[in-house]
Design an enzyme around this catalytic site. Structure first.
Site: not given
Ligand code: ADP
Ligand code: MG
Length: 381
Positions: A124, A172
């Site tokens: 997401l 995105d």
């Molecule tokens: P996604 O598909 O959810 O975008 P990603 O690996 O691209 O997955 O990104 C996830 C990363 O974004 C997490 O590992 C973290 O570093 C950061 N992240 C996402 N949401 C948060 C949050 N609420 N607080 C801190 N970091 C976050």
């Molecule tokens: Mg991502």
């Protein structure tokens, strides 16, 4: 408690008192159009009703300090960031502040807290939501109006590409900035032109997380992408967006280049047909295009996995499901399904059961609605 309330509480616990600025950025799901963005093609995502909230207050120091309700520790970023990039979630914060600086914005310091109900790594795009919440908050903190959606999305994409080191297309970030409640967004990834397409009444979108994450996903992503770049070069075009299925067939590209290119050009055509079907309220036609997209991603792009096959067939077998497909990069991760809204909970339960039966693994299903893109406001005291 809502993510907004949690952000304000986390702020009070970490820094005391009340925030001056609140920004909100939603997650997103792609309904159709995968592995087309890096070829300047078309995608049809929607922003979803799960969101990252950032609460902040300006300080006199030239630095940003931030905590997260979802991640441990406080992150500190000097302004302007000089690198090397921090690892972990601080890299996203720093990357956005760096990217804004590169674009010519002079930023002041602030302290902040984020809280979110966008699941991390579940397809997401919690990363883009975090980036946009931070970008809007940082601009508001220094009294600057944000640029238009396309420019803002590019800034956040640059943070992820060039600071965090994750190659992602523009989808995105643009879905997160430009999303419109009740609408999907048809995006031309070359021009960033984006057109809201109304979602028909009575449908829900399910995000079906297989719970699997492939270790080799990024090398597979890069090798597929290199195939597409190679195919475009052989066809003498800047990107596969510039050719159609006939041109690809006529070029007689060797495998696997021919199949990779065929996926991209047929997927572009499906996105445009799907946007028309959605606008016409023709969910059955939209569902057929989702199924065709999945077959192309599986057979030509080879981005599916046994778990994705299991969850997509489980969804497609439900009478209340119009169509289902893997979504995002593939090689694990999530599928998306369009279903009758009244049956969404029942479909979610049936898919979870069937998936567990077929694979022995647990899935997570998110029922989503199309939500408004990222916004910021200064708190009215
Ligand atoms: P996604 O598909 O959810 O975008 P990603 O690996 O691209 O997955 O990104 C996830 C990363 O974004 C997490 O590992 C973290 O570093 C950061 N992240 C996402 N949401 C948060 C949050 N609420 N607080 C801190 N970091 C976050
Ligand atoms: Mg991502």
């Amino acid at each position: 408690m809502s993510a907004r309330q949690r952000a304000v509480e986390r702020f009070a616990a970490a820094w005391g008192g009340r925030p001056e600025v609140l920004s909100r950025a939603p997650g997103r799901v792609n309904l159709i159009g995968d592995h087309t963005d890096h070829q300047d093609g078309f995608v049809l995502p929607m922003a979803v009703d799960r969101e990252v909230w950032l609460a902040l207050r300006t300080v006199d120091d030239p630095r940003v300090r931030i905590v997260s309700a979802e991640e441990p520790g406080a992150v500190t970023v000097a302004l302007p960031p000089e690198g090397p990039p921090q690892r972990g979630w601080g890299g996203y914060i720093e990357g956005v502040l760096w990217s804004l600086g590169e674009a010519g914005y002079t930023l002041g310091g602030w302290e902040g807290a984020v809280a979110s109900d966008v699941p991390v790594g579940a397809g997401l795009s919690s990363s883009a939501a975090l980036e946009l919440a931070v970008a809007l908050g940082a601009l508001a903190a220094s009294g600057q109006a944000p640029p238009d959606d396309g420019v803002l999305a590019r800034l956040a994409q640059r943070a992820e590409n060039d600071w965090v080191g994750m190659s992602c297309g523009i989808m995105d970030q643009l879905a997160v900035t430009a999303g419109r409640a009740g609408h999907a967004l048809r995006i031309d990834c070359r021009t960033l032109e984006h057109t809201p397409v109304p979602m028909p009444a009575g449908v829900a979108v399910l995000v079906l997380d297989t719970g699997t994450r492939r270790e080799l996903a990024s090398s597979a992503y890069n090798s597929r992408r290199a195939d597409c770049d190679d195919a475009a070069r052989r066809l003498g075009v800047a990107a596969l967006r510039d050719v159609d299925a006939e041109a690809v067939a006529a070029a007689g590209l060797l495998d696997p280049l021919g199949r990779r290119a065929r996926h991209v050009v047929t997927e572009n055509a499906r996105v445009n047909a799907a946007a028309d079907a959605l606008a016409a309220g023709d969910c059955a036609a939209f569902g057929r295009l989702m199924s065709a997209s999945h077959a192309s991603l599986r057979d030509d792009y080879e981005a599916s996995t046994p778990e994705l096959e299991a969850i997509v067939s489980a969804a497609a077998a439900q009478p209340a499901c119009y169509g289902a497909r893997l979504t995002g990069a593939g090689f694990g991760g999530c599928a998306v399904a369009l279903v009758e809204a009244d049956s969404a909970a029942a479909v979610a339960a049936a898919v979870s059961d069937a998936y567990h039966e077929a694979t022995g693994q647990r899935s997570t299903v998110y029922v989503c609605e199309a939500a408004e893109g990222a916004v910021v406001h200064r708190r009215q005291e």
